[in-house]
Design an enzyme around this catalytic site. Structure first.
Site, PDB file in Angstrom:
ATOM      1  N   SER A  69      37.983  26.603  25.817  1.00 46.80           N
ATOM      2  CA  SER A  69      37.422  27.915  26.154  1.00 46.80           C
ATOM      3  C   SER A  69      36.784  28.491  24.904  1.00 46.80           C
ATOM      4  CB  SER A  69      38.537  28.849  26.640  1.00 46.80           C
ATOM      5  OG  SER A  69      38.094  30.185  26.542  1.00 46.80           O
ATOM      6  N   GLY A 124      41.913  40.947  32.118  1.00 44.04           N
ATOM      7  CA  GLY A 124      42.890  42.024  32.260  1.00 44.04           C
ATOM      8  C   GLY A 124      42.242  43.391  32.402  1.00 44.04           C
ATOM      9  N   LEU A 127      38.180  43.236  36.546  1.00 45.64           N
ATOM     10  CA  LEU A 127      36.873  42.732  36.991  1.00 45.64           C
ATOM     11  C   LEU A 127      36.984  41.291  37.501  1.00 45.64           C
ATOM     12  CD1 LEU A 127      34.667  44.177  34.088  1.00 45.64           C
ATOM     13  CD2 LEU A 127      35.073  45.173  36.345  1.00 45.64           C
ATOM     14  N   SER A 129      38.416  38.439  36.253  1.00 44.94           N
ATOM     15  CA  SER A 129      38.135  37.287  35.408  1.00 44.94           C
ATOM     16  C   SER A 129      38.913  36.063  35.889  1.00 44.94           C
ATOM     17  CB  SER A 129      38.476  37.588  33.953  1.00 44.94           C
ATOM     18  OG  SER A 129      39.827  37.946  33.839  1.00 44.94           O
ATOM     19  N   SER A 130      40.117  36.258  36.436  1.00 45.80           N
ATOM     20  CA  SER A 130      40.876  35.071  36.865  1.00 45.80           C
ATOM     21  C   SER A 130      40.292  34.478  38.151  1.00 45.80           C
ATOM     22  CB  SER A 130      42.375  35.360  36.983  1.00 45.80           C
ATOM     23  OG  SER A 130      42.632  36.360  37.915  1.00 45.80           O
ATOM     24  N   ASP A 174      39.251  39.477  45.735  1.00 49.39           N
ATOM     25  CA  ASP A 174      38.561  39.033  44.522  1.00 49.39           C
ATOM     26  C   ASP A 174      37.929  37.655  44.712  1.00 49.39           C
ATOM     27  OD1 ASP A 174      39.733  41.341  43.681  1.00 49.39           O
ATOM     28  OD2 ASP A 174      41.197  40.388  42.368  1.00 49.39           O
TER      29      ASP A 174
HETATM   30  C1  GLA Z   1      43.678  43.033  42.603  1.00 46.71           C
HETATM   31  C2  GLA Z   1      44.012  41.979  43.638  1.00 46.71           C
HETATM   32  C3  GLA Z   1      43.207  42.195  44.924  1.00 46.71           C
HETATM   33  C4  GLA Z   1      43.315  43.637  45.420  1.00 46.71           C
HETATM   34  C5  GLA Z   1      43.058  44.619  44.277  1.00 46.71           C
HETATM   35  C6  GLA Z   1      43.301  46.046  44.688  1.00 46.71           C
HETATM   36  O1  GLA Z   1      42.350  42.904  42.168  1.00 46.71           O
HETATM   37  O2  GLA Z   1      43.720  40.699  43.141  1.00 46.71           O
HETATM   38  O3  GLA Z   1      43.643  41.281  45.910  1.00 46.71           O
HETATM   39  O4  GLA Z   1      44.566  43.873  46.019  1.00 46.71           O
HETATM   40  O5  GLA Z   1      43.881  44.342  43.148  1.00 46.71           O
HETATM   41  O6  GLA Z   1      42.355  46.424  45.644  1.00 46.71           O
END
Ligand code: GLA
Length: 388
Positions: A69, A124, A127, A129-130, A174
């Protein structure tokens, strides 16, 4: 997106010259509205960003997997035949986890890979990233292995990686946003049936700004799981499996049977769902004043009923609301720190960004890092000559 040429030379520096390097990109995401309702099967409206994770991969003749990375020291090594979780793999666990989950479904690689990643979203910070790393890996394995999985399947693989391998019980928002993004659009996503509707997002009328509170959050924090549990027990007491479909009146009618926390968590769930529906309509009709009011109400509900904002995000939202060029602002993602999403009048970005920091710093002693972002398509291979 990080510079492609520089990332390609970093690959050669790390692993040596040779043909066959393939380049993948997965965006990060910002959620415009609809937080903490994806795991209740609710509607949410994120946007895939033009920042995210570049992943370069080259097949090897043996079964070794090597990962570098650009943001970490050293090289991590593993093997395609042994993808068991090992904390020593650090960030590479997100990549190995995806391969592990694919393996559970019968999709395996016959050979190893050299992998380099270069991201340009802070980790963290809410946004995704994971999810971006998971989907960059998922699309790379799918393409190189010739598995032929659809974007939504890859999103589910990413979520299983997070849930079962990393151990964070996140919802699907996400991974689905990162997999299914579309430039110039917000994604109105139904987290129950995973249907995505694309709502045009007029960048020429709404400038999209991310404001980082610089207060780090940890998603693995038990606070996230606690929120989920309270929502689930509220649904159980109310005798419903889909709390987002309950009315506010029925939540109020159940008040005496719910404890105070369950009541407030449930009230956020049903009011947030209604705000997402209204926000999608406001975005479609160009009623930006209404969109801004809904974003503010969403933040207030996450603050008062869901208890996930905290002093820094509250100060950041207050700072944004006080700027005359701001159309709407709210925390985004899981909360407990991280970022706010701000919609501003185009042409007034510099003034808005300076004003937010000037109002935020005296309250928190932290600087707000604000940057204008664009939208992008979902996780994909970048074919030669393509930058996006
Ligand atoms: C994180 C989780 C999502 C969602 C949001 C809150 O990003 O990964 O699944 O629950 O929090 O909306």
């Amino acid at each position: 997106m990080r510079d492609l040429g520089a990332t390609r030379s970093a690959f050669v520096d790390a692993f040596g010259p040779g043909d066959g390097v393939r380049t993948f990109f997965a965006p990060g995401r910002v959620n415009l509205i609809g937080d903490h309702i994806d795991y209740s099967g609710g509607l949410v409206m994120p946007i895939a960003l033009d920042r995210g994770t570049l992943l370069l991969a080259r097949p090897r003749t043996d079964t070794a997997l090597r990962g570098v990375s650009l943001d970490r020291e050293g090289m991590v090594t593993a093997d395609v035949r042994d993808t068991a979780f090992d904390p020593a793999h650090d960030w590479f666990s997100y990549v190995l986890g995806v391969l592990h989950v694919l393996g559970e479904d019968g999709y395996t690689l016959k050979h190893g890979l050299d992998i380099l990643i270069a991201g340009d979203i802070p980790d963290g910070a809410g946004l995704s990233s994971s999810a971006s790393l998971e989907l960059a890996a998922a699309v790379a394995f799918d393409t190189i292995g010739g598995f032929g999985l659809a974007a939504t399947d890859l999103a589910l693989i990413g979520q299983r990686t997070e849930n079962d391998y990393i151990g964070v019980s996140c919802g699907i928002m996400d991974q689905l946003a990162v997999a299914r993004g579309r430039a110039g659009h917000a994604l109105l996503m139904d987290c129950a049936d995973l249907i995505v509707e694309y709502v045009p997002f007029p960048h020429d009328q709404l400038s999209l700004i991310i404001a980082n509170s610089n207060h780090r959050r940890s998603l693995a924090d038990s606070a996230y799981n606690d929120r989920r549990q309270a929502v689930e027990s509220a649904a159980e007491v109310m005798g419903t499996t889909v709390l987002v479909h309950a009315s506010l009146a029925s939540v109020e009618a159940a008040r005496s049977r719910l404890n105070e926390q369950e009541f407030r968590r449930a009230r956020h769930t049903v009011t947030e769902q209604a705000r997402v529906v209204a926000a999608a309509a406001a975005l479609r009709s160009g009623d930006f004043a209404e969109l801004g009011a809904l974003m503010r109400a969403s933040h207030e509900s996450l603050r008062d009923d869901f208890d996930v904002t905290g002093p820094q995000l509250d100060a950041l939202a207050e700072a944004a609301w006080a700027q005359s060029g701001v159309i709407g602002a709210r925390m985004t993602g899981a909360g407990f720190g991280g970022c706010a999403v701000v919609l501003a009048e185009p042409g007034r970005e510099d003034e808005v960004i300076a004003g937010i920091d000037a109002a935020y710093f005296p309250v928190t002693g932290l600087h707000a890092d604000c940057f204008v972002v664009g939208s992008d398509d979902g996780a994909r291979e970048l074919l030669d000559g393509a930058s996006g």
